[in-house]
Design a protein around this motif. Structure first.
Motif, PDB file in Angstrom:
ATOM      1  N   PHE A 106     -14.116  -0.910 -10.173  1.00  0.00           N
ATOM      2  CA  PHE A 106     -14.562  -2.091 -10.606  1.00  0.00           C
ATOM      3  C   PHE A 106     -15.996  -2.690  -9.720  1.00  0.00           C
ATOM      4  N   GLY A 107     -16.419  -1.900  -8.821  1.00  0.00           N
ATOM      5  CA  GLY A 107     -17.577  -2.064  -8.185  1.00  0.00           C
ATOM      6  C   GLY A 107     -17.448  -1.532  -6.803  1.00  0.00           C
ATOM      7  N   ASN A 108     -18.353  -1.792  -5.838  1.00  0.00           N
ATOM      8  CA  ASN A 108     -18.257  -1.638  -4.356  1.00  0.00           C
ATOM      9  C   ASN A 108     -17.343  -2.452  -3.616  1.00  0.00           C
ATOM     10  N   VAL A 109     -16.486  -1.699  -2.998  1.00  0.00           N
ATOM     11  CA  VAL A 109     -15.281  -2.440  -2.176  1.00  0.00           C
ATOM     12  C   VAL A 109     -15.894  -2.911  -0.646  1.00  0.00           C
ATOM     13  N   TYR A 110     -15.810  -3.893  -0.644  1.00  0.00           N
ATOM     14  CA  TYR A 110     -16.258  -4.511   0.700  1.00  0.00           C
ATOM     15  C   TYR A 110     -15.178  -5.081   1.571  1.00  0.00           C
ATOM     16  N   GLY A 111     -14.081  -5.237   1.050  1.00  0.00           N
ATOM     17  CA  GLY A 111     -13.028  -5.641   1.972  1.00  0.00           C
ATOM     18  C   GLY A 111     -11.854  -5.315   1.443  1.00  0.00           C
ATOM     19  N   ILE A 112     -10.773  -5.570   2.514  1.00  0.00           N
ATOM     20  CA  ILE A 112      -9.298  -5.109   1.994  1.00  0.00           C
ATOM     21  C   ILE A 112      -8.255  -6.116   2.827  1.00  0.00           C
ATOM     22  N   VAL A 113      -7.544  -6.894   1.899  1.00  0.00           N
ATOM     23  CA  VAL A 113      -6.413  -7.941   2.409  1.00  0.00           C
ATOM     24  C   VAL A 113      -5.185  -7.374   2.092  1.00  0.00           C
ATOM     25  N   GLY A 114      -4.149  -7.202   2.988  1.00  0.00           N
ATOM     26  CA  GLY A 114      -2.612  -7.181   2.689  1.00  0.00           C
ATOM     27  C   GLY A 114      -2.062  -6.271   3.572  1.00  0.00           C
ATOM     28  N   GLY A 115      -0.537  -5.661   3.111  1.00  0.00           N
ATOM     29  CA  GLY A 115      -0.041  -4.820   3.857  1.00  0.00           C
ATOM     30  C   GLY A 115      -0.452  -3.535   3.791  1.00  0.00           C
ATOM     31  N   PHE A 116      -0.503  -2.565   4.919  1.00  0.00           N
ATOM     32  CA  PHE A 116      -1.235  -1.425   4.903  1.00  0.00           C
ATOM     33  C   PHE A 116      -0.300  -0.399   4.948  1.00  0.00           C
ATOM     34  N   SER A 167       0.765  -1.225   0.061  1.00  0.00           N
ATOM     35  CA  SER A 167       0.018  -0.130   0.072  1.00  0.00           C
ATOM     36  C   SER A 167       0.861   1.418   0.041  1.00  0.00           C
ATOM     37  N   HIS A 168       1.963   1.406  -0.752  1.00  0.00           N
ATOM     38  CA  HIS A 168       2.909   2.522  -0.669  1.00  0.00           C
ATOM     39  C   HIS A 168       2.012   3.605  -1.351  1.00  0.00           C
ATOM     40  N   SER A 223     -16.539  -4.632   5.261  1.00  0.00           N
ATOM     41  CA  SER A 223     -17.136  -5.871   6.226  1.00  0.00           C
ATOM     42  C   SER A 223     -15.988  -6.577   6.605  1.00  0.00           C
ATOM     43  N   LEU A 224     -14.858  -6.571   5.763  1.00  0.00           N
ATOM     44  CA  LEU A 224     -13.734  -7.609   5.844  1.00  0.00           C
ATOM     45  C   LEU A 224     -12.315  -6.602   5.674  1.00  0.00           C
ATOM     46  N   ILE A 225     -11.587  -6.591   6.872  1.00  0.00           N
ATOM     47  CA  ILE A 225     -10.242  -6.057   6.988  1.00  0.00           C
ATOM     48  C   ILE A 225      -9.343  -6.923   7.396  1.00  0.00           C
ATOM     49  N   CYS A 226      -8.194  -7.178   6.714  1.00  0.00           N
ATOM     50  CA  CYS A 226      -7.255  -8.047   6.883  1.00  0.00           C
ATOM     51  C   CYS A 226      -6.058  -7.511   6.869  1.00  0.00           C
ATOM     52  N   PRO A 227      -5.473  -6.987   8.037  1.00  0.00           N
ATOM     53  CA  PRO A 227      -4.267  -6.055   7.650  1.00  0.00           C
ATOM     54  C   PRO A 227      -3.120  -7.224   8.034  1.00  0.00           C
ATOM     55  N   CYS A 228      -2.132  -7.148   7.127  1.00  0.00           N
ATOM     56  CA  CYS A 228      -0.948  -8.272   6.958  1.00  0.00           C
ATOM     57  C   CYS A 228       0.468  -7.401   7.279  1.00  0.00           C
ATOM     58  N   HIS A 229       1.263  -8.363   6.965  1.00  0.00           N
ATOM     59  CA  HIS A 229       2.716  -7.980   6.544  1.00  0.00           C
ATOM     60  C   HIS A 229       3.096  -6.586   7.427  1.00  0.00           C
ATOM     61  N   CYS A 230       3.347  -5.342   6.594  1.00  0.00           N
ATOM     62  CA  CYS A 230       3.922  -4.270   7.100  1.00  0.00           C
ATOM     63  C   CYS A 230       2.975  -3.334   7.750  1.00  0.00           C
ATOM     64  N   THR A 231       1.809  -3.746   8.078  1.00  0.00           N
ATOM     65  CA  THR A 231       0.829  -2.728   8.817  1.00  0.00           C
ATOM     66  C   THR A 231       1.253  -2.352  10.039  1.00  0.00           C
ATOM     67  N   GLY A 283       2.277   2.391   6.707  1.00  0.00           N
ATOM     68  CA  GLY A 283       2.045   3.312   7.647  1.00  0.00           C
ATOM     69  C   GLY A 283       0.594   3.966   7.752  1.00  0.00           C
ATOM     70  N   PHE A 284      -0.350   3.515   7.022  1.00  0.00           N
ATOM     71  CA  PHE A 284      -1.692   4.016   6.708  1.00  0.00           C
ATOM     72  C   PHE A 284      -2.321   4.405   7.979  1.00  0.00           C
ATOM     73  N   HIS A 285      -2.841   5.571   8.261  1.00  0.00           N
ATOM     74  CA  HIS A 285      -3.467   5.826   9.590  1.00  0.00           C
ATOM     75  C   HIS A 285      -4.671   6.503   9.517  1.00  0.00           C
ATOM     76  N   ASP A 286      -5.180   6.963   8.265  1.00  0.00           N
ATOM     77  CA  ASP A 286      -6.510   7.576   8.115  1.00  0.00           C
ATOM     78  C   ASP A 286      -7.546   6.337   8.137  1.00  0.00           C
ATOM     79  N   LEU A 287      -7.826   6.040   9.345  1.00  0.00           N
ATOM     80  CA  LEU A 287      -8.499   4.627   9.730  1.00  0.00           C
ATOM     81  C   LEU A 287      -9.862   4.945   9.210  1.00  0.00           C
TER      82      LEU A 287
END
Ligand SMILES: [Zn+2]
Ligand SMILES: [Zn+2]
Length: 213
Positions: free
Chosen positions: A157-167, A143-144, A180-188, A169-173
């Motif tokens: 591409f359509g309505n985004v309902y979820g996100i998976v992966g490395g976020f 997520s650079h 409805s699905l949030i899966c923060p991985c890796h560098c989050t 330094g993202f902090h605009d929570l």
């Protein structure tokens, strides 16, 4: 659609290896599997694939999010055991992959029936938009370009309902509100804050995690 986290900083299933980096496998009935990123270390990546029952030789498409070593490090090892996967890299990718079909991605692109690329954002990274019955799931590397910008791009591409992966330094929570699905991985960096703020939506990421969508 099934997403398996193959490589991550954290562990979700015993016996697997962890490492700084990210790799995930997307499986859809009737299509060869798609590998998104390859982690930092090829030996650990192939080890985890074996433990998870994934045959790297059957992977039909490999997508690299961006040119950082924690996402590209395992690529050479996969290519040693896979002769014909198509490879999608962002335009900023520096490497050459001789003798292979490589697609250089700049803008929005359909990769397979349910898989789309956001195109390279901010000249550094592409993310995937996966079309599922529930809507669009964004699958991200580091997520650079910024999680908000990626969600905006995937929304085309359509309505985004979820996100998976490395976020990263993202902090605009607030940007995660409504998902409805949030899966923060890796560098989050703000993983525990995100998990606390969205306990019902969050899934703990780790190598071996399987998401059925
Ligand atoms: Zn990374
Ligand atoms: Zn990175």
């Amino acid at each position: 659609m099934k997403i398996t986290i193959v490589y991550d900083n954290c562990l979700s299933k015993p016996r697997l290896r962890t490492g700084w980096g990210f790799s995930s496998l997307i499986e859809v009935d009737g299509a060869p599997p798609l590998l998104f990123d390859t982690g930092a270390d090829g030996t650990a990546l192939l080890y985890n694939m074996k433990e998870l029952g994934i045959d790297p030789g059957r992977i039909g498409i490999i997508v690299i999010s961006h040119a950082h070593g924690d996402h590209t490090g395992g690529l050479a090892s996969v290519l040693e055991v896979n002769e014909d996967a198509e490879i999608y890299v962002p335009a900023s990718f520096w490497g050459t992959i001789p003798g292979r079909k490589v697609v250089t991605v700049t803008s929005l692109l359909q990769i397979s029936e349910q898989v789309f690329s956001t195109g390279e954002l901010k000249r550094i990274e592409q993310s995937l938009a996966l079309k599922t019955d529930k809507g669009i799931l964004a699958l991200v590397g580091c997520s650079h370009p910024g999680v908000g910008n990626i969600i905006d791009a995937a929304s085309r591409f359509g309505n985004v309902y979820g996100i998976v992966g490395g976020f990263h330094g993202f902090h605009d929570l607030d940007r995660l509100t409504g998902l409805s699905l949030i899966c923060p991985c890796h560098c989050t960096q703000y993983k525990s804050e995100i998990m606390q703020l969205f306990p019902r939506q969050c899934v703990r990421c780790g190598a071996g995690l399987v998401l059925e969508l």
